[in-house]
Design a protein around this motif. Structure first.
Motif, short mmCIF file in Angstrom:
data_model
loop_
_atom_site.label_atom_id
_atom_site.label_comp_id
_atom_site.label_asym_id
_atom_site.label_seq_id
_atom_site.Cartn_x
_atom_site.Cartn_y
_atom_site.Cartn_z
N MET A 1 0.98 -1.19 0.12
CA MET A 1 -0.09 0.03 -0.01
C MET A 1 0.58 1.20 -0.05
O MET A 1 0.37 2.19 -0.80
CB MET A 1 -0.95 -0.03 1.22
CG MET A 1 -1.90 1.08 1.15
SD MET A 1 -3.17 1.09 -0.06
CE MET A 1 -2.85 2.54 -0.78
N ILE A 2 2.16 1.20 0.76
CA ILE A 2 2.76 2.46 0.98
C ILE A 2 3.52 2.72 -0.46
O ILE A 2 3.55 3.78 -1.11
CB ILE A 2 3.90 2.41 1.89
CG1 ILE A 2 3.36 2.39 3.62
CG2 ILE A 2 4.79 3.23 1.71
CD1 ILE A 2 4.11 2.01 4.57
N LEU A 3 3.95 1.64 -1.24
CA LEU A 3 4.77 1.77 -2.43
C LEU A 3 3.67 2.28 -3.56
O LEU A 3 4.19 3.15 -4.22
CB LEU A 3 5.27 0.40 -2.92
CG LEU A 3 6.23 -0.13 -2.12
CD1 LEU A 3 6.71 -1.49 -2.50
CD2 LEU A 3 7.59 0.81 -2.35
N TRP A 4 2.36 1.56 -3.61
CA TRP A 4 1.31 2.16 -4.43
C TRP A 4 1.19 3.76 -4.26
O TRP A 4 0.98 4.56 -5.06
CB TRP A 4 0.09 1.37 -4.31
CG TRP A 4 0.01 0.36 -5.31
CD1 TRP A 4 0.27 -0.94 -4.80
CD2 TRP A 4 0.15 0.33 -6.54
NE1 TRP A 4 0.44 -1.73 -6.02
CE2 TRP A 4 0.00 -1.24 -7.01
CE3 TRP A 4 -0.03 1.01 -7.65
CZ2 TRP A 4 0.15 -1.59 -8.48
CZ3 TRP A 4 -0.14 0.76 -9.02
CH2 TRP A 4 0.16 -0.71 -9.25
N ALA A 5 1.08 4.01 -2.98
CA ALA A 5 0.77 5.62 -2.59
C ALA A 5 2.02 6.33 -3.12
O ALA A 5 1.69 7.46 -3.61
CB ALA A 5 0.48 5.72 -1.03
N LEU A 6 3.20 5.72 -2.83
CA LEU A 6 4.33 6.76 -3.42
C LEU A 6 4.34 6.77 -4.71
O LEU A 6 4.69 7.91 -5.33
CB LEU A 6 5.70 6.22 -2.77
CG LEU A 6 6.16 6.09 -1.44
CD1 LEU A 6 7.32 5.39 -0.93
CD2 LEU A 6 6.17 7.70 -0.90
N ASP A 7 3.90 5.57 -5.40
CA ASP A 7 4.09 5.77 -6.97
C ASP A 7 2.88 6.79 -7.44
O ASP A 7 3.41 7.56 -8.30
CB ASP A 7 3.58 4.37 -7.39
CG ASP A 7 3.69 4.27 -8.90
OD1 ASP A 7 4.78 4.18 -9.56
OD2 ASP A 7 2.71 4.35 -9.74
N PHE A 8 1.81 6.99 -6.79
CA PHE A 8 0.73 7.78 -7.43
C PHE A 8 1.25 9.20 -7.07
O PHE A 8 1.12 10.12 -7.94
CB PHE A 8 -0.53 7.35 -6.62
CG PHE A 8 -1.47 6.41 -7.20
CD1 PHE A 8 -1.65 6.45 -8.80
CD2 PHE A 8 -1.75 5.07 -6.67
CE1 PHE A 8 -2.41 5.53 -9.18
CE2 PHE A 8 -2.23 4.30 -7.25
CZ PHE A 8 -2.73 4.25 -8.62
N VAL A 9 1.64 9.36 -5.92
CA VAL A 9 2.23 10.87 -5.71
C VAL A 9 3.66 11.25 -6.66
O VAL A 9 3.40 12.41 -6.88
CB VAL A 9 2.85 10.72 -4.00
CG1 VAL A 9 3.40 12.25 -3.84
CG2 VAL A 9 1.69 10.71 -3.06
N PHE A 10 4.46 10.27 -6.95
CA PHE A 10 5.35 10.67 -7.93
C PHE A 10 5.09 10.88 -9.34
O PHE A 10 5.31 12.10 -9.67
CB PHE A 10 6.31 9.60 -7.66
CG PHE A 10 7.43 9.48 -6.94
CD1 PHE A 10 7.22 9.70 -5.46
CD2 PHE A 10 8.78 9.45 -7.17
CE1 PHE A 10 8.40 9.65 -4.61
CE2 PHE A 10 9.93 9.48 -6.28
CZ PHE A 10 9.69 9.71 -5.14
N LEU A 11 3.98 10.24 -9.67
CA LEU A 11 3.27 10.51 -10.75
C LEU A 11 2.62 11.74 -10.78
O LEU A 11 2.61 12.60 -11.73
CB LEU A 11 2.52 9.26 -11.26
CG LEU A 11 1.87 9.30 -12.48
CD1 LEU A 11 2.78 9.30 -13.76
CD2 LEU A 11 0.73 8.35 -12.73
N ALA A 12 1.87 11.92 -9.80
CA ALA A 12 1.05 13.31 -9.90
C ALA A 12 2.10 14.38 -9.70
O ALA A 12 1.62 15.36 -10.61
CB ALA A 12 0.18 13.50 -8.59
N VAL A 13 2.89 14.57 -9.06
CA VAL A 13 3.77 15.65 -9.16
C VAL A 13 4.42 15.75 -10.27
O VAL A 13 4.62 17.11 -10.98
CB VAL A 13 4.89 15.37 -7.86
CG1 VAL A 13 5.82 16.67 -7.91
CG2 VAL A 13 4.35 15.51 -6.32
N ALA A 14 5.02 14.66 -10.90
CA ALA A 14 5.73 14.58 -12.33
C ALA A 14 4.64 15.23 -13.24
O ALA A 14 5.22 16.10 -14.07
CB ALA A 14 6.48 13.46 -12.50
#
Length: 217
Positions: free
Chosen positions: A79-92
Motif C-alpha cells: 500500500m505504501i509503495l502504491w501511494a508513493l508511486d501515485f504521488v510521484f506520478l501526480a507531481v511529475a
C-alpha cells in the motif's frame, strides 16, 4: 534513452525511426493511465449511489486483534509503495503540464490560461488522480486480504500491467523532443525514479500481496 533504445531493437539513437512496439506503447500508455482513473472513479460512484453496503473503506489493512505478521507487513508495504508511486506520478505530471510550452489548453479548449491558473488546475487535477488511485488500491488490497475476493486480485494484476506499460511510455517520452526532459527537469527525474526503482518494487510487492492474501492455514 537506454530504455527507448532497448525497446526499439537496440537501434541507433534516431528519433525518426521507431518500431511497432515503441509506437504502440507511446499510444497505449495514456489510454491505460486514463482507464486506471476511470476505474477508480467508477468504484467511488458505485459505492456512493448504487451500493446498499459500503465498498470503499469497508475493511481495514490493520488486523482486528492488533497482531503484526509477515502477511500484514507485506500488505502495508504494498500500500505504501502504491501511494508513493501515485504521488510521484501526480507531481511529475503536474510539473510537466503546467510548464509545457505547447499550449495544449489552447488547442483543447480554444482559450489560453495564464501560468498561475494553469498551475492550480494541473495541481488539483493530478491531486484528485492520486487520491482516486490510492483509494482504489486500498479497496483492492483490503478486499483481497479480508474476503479473498479473486476479482479484486485480477483488477490489481491489470493495474500492475497498466503501471508497467505506462511507465515505459513515460521513459519513451522523456528522451523525445517537447518531452518532460525539455519541459521540467523535476518531472524527468521523478519519472525516471519511478521506472527504475518504484515500479519494479511495487509490482513485486503486489504479487506478494496476492500470495499473502491467499495464505495457507
Amino acid at each position: 534513452m537506454r530504455t527507448w533504445q532497448f525497446l526499439n531493437g537496440c537501434s541507433p539513437l534516431d528519433a525518426a525511426r521507431e518500431n511497432c512496439l515503441v509506437h504502440a506503447i507511446r499510444l497505449v500508455a495514456p489510454a491505460l493511465r486514463a482507464s486506471c482513473l476511470l476505474t477508480g472513479l467508477y468504484l467511488i460512484i458505485l459505492n456512493r449511489f448504487f451500493q446498499s453496503w459500503p465498498l470503499i473503506f469497508r475493511y481495514s489493512l490493520l488486523p482486528g486483534n492488533g497482531s503484526i505478521t509477515p502477511d500484514n507487513v507485506t500488505l502495508y508495504a504494498c500500500m505504501i509503495l502504491w501511494a508513493l508511486d501515485f504521488v510521484f506520478l501526480a507531481v511529475a505530471c503536474a510539473y510537466t503540464w503546467s510548464h509545457s510550452k505547447r499550449n495544449w489548453w489552447l488547442w483543447t479548449c480554444g482559450f489560453r490560461l495564464n501560468n498561475e491558473l494553469l498551475t492550480v488546475f494541473c495541481t488539483l487535477f493530478f491531486a484528485v488522480y492520486a487520491a482516486v488511485g490510492i483509494i482504489w488500491t486500498h479497496t483492492a488490497l483490503t478486499h483481497m486480504w479480508h474476503v479473498r475476493n479473486p476479482w479484486f486480485a485480477a483488477l490489481l494484476g491489470l493495474q500492475c500491467v497498466t503501471l508497467v506499460v505506462a511507465s515505459l511510455g513515460d521513459a519513451i517520452d522523456i528522451g523525445s523532443p517537447r518531452s518532460a526532459h525539455h519541459t521540467s527537469r523535476v518531472a524527468s527525474v521523478l519519472l525516471s525514479l519511478r521506472l527504475g526503482v518504484l515500479v519494479p518494487v511495487t509490482v513485486i510487492f503486489s504479487v506478494a500481496a496476492v500470495f499473502a492474501s491467499w495464505r495457507s492455514s
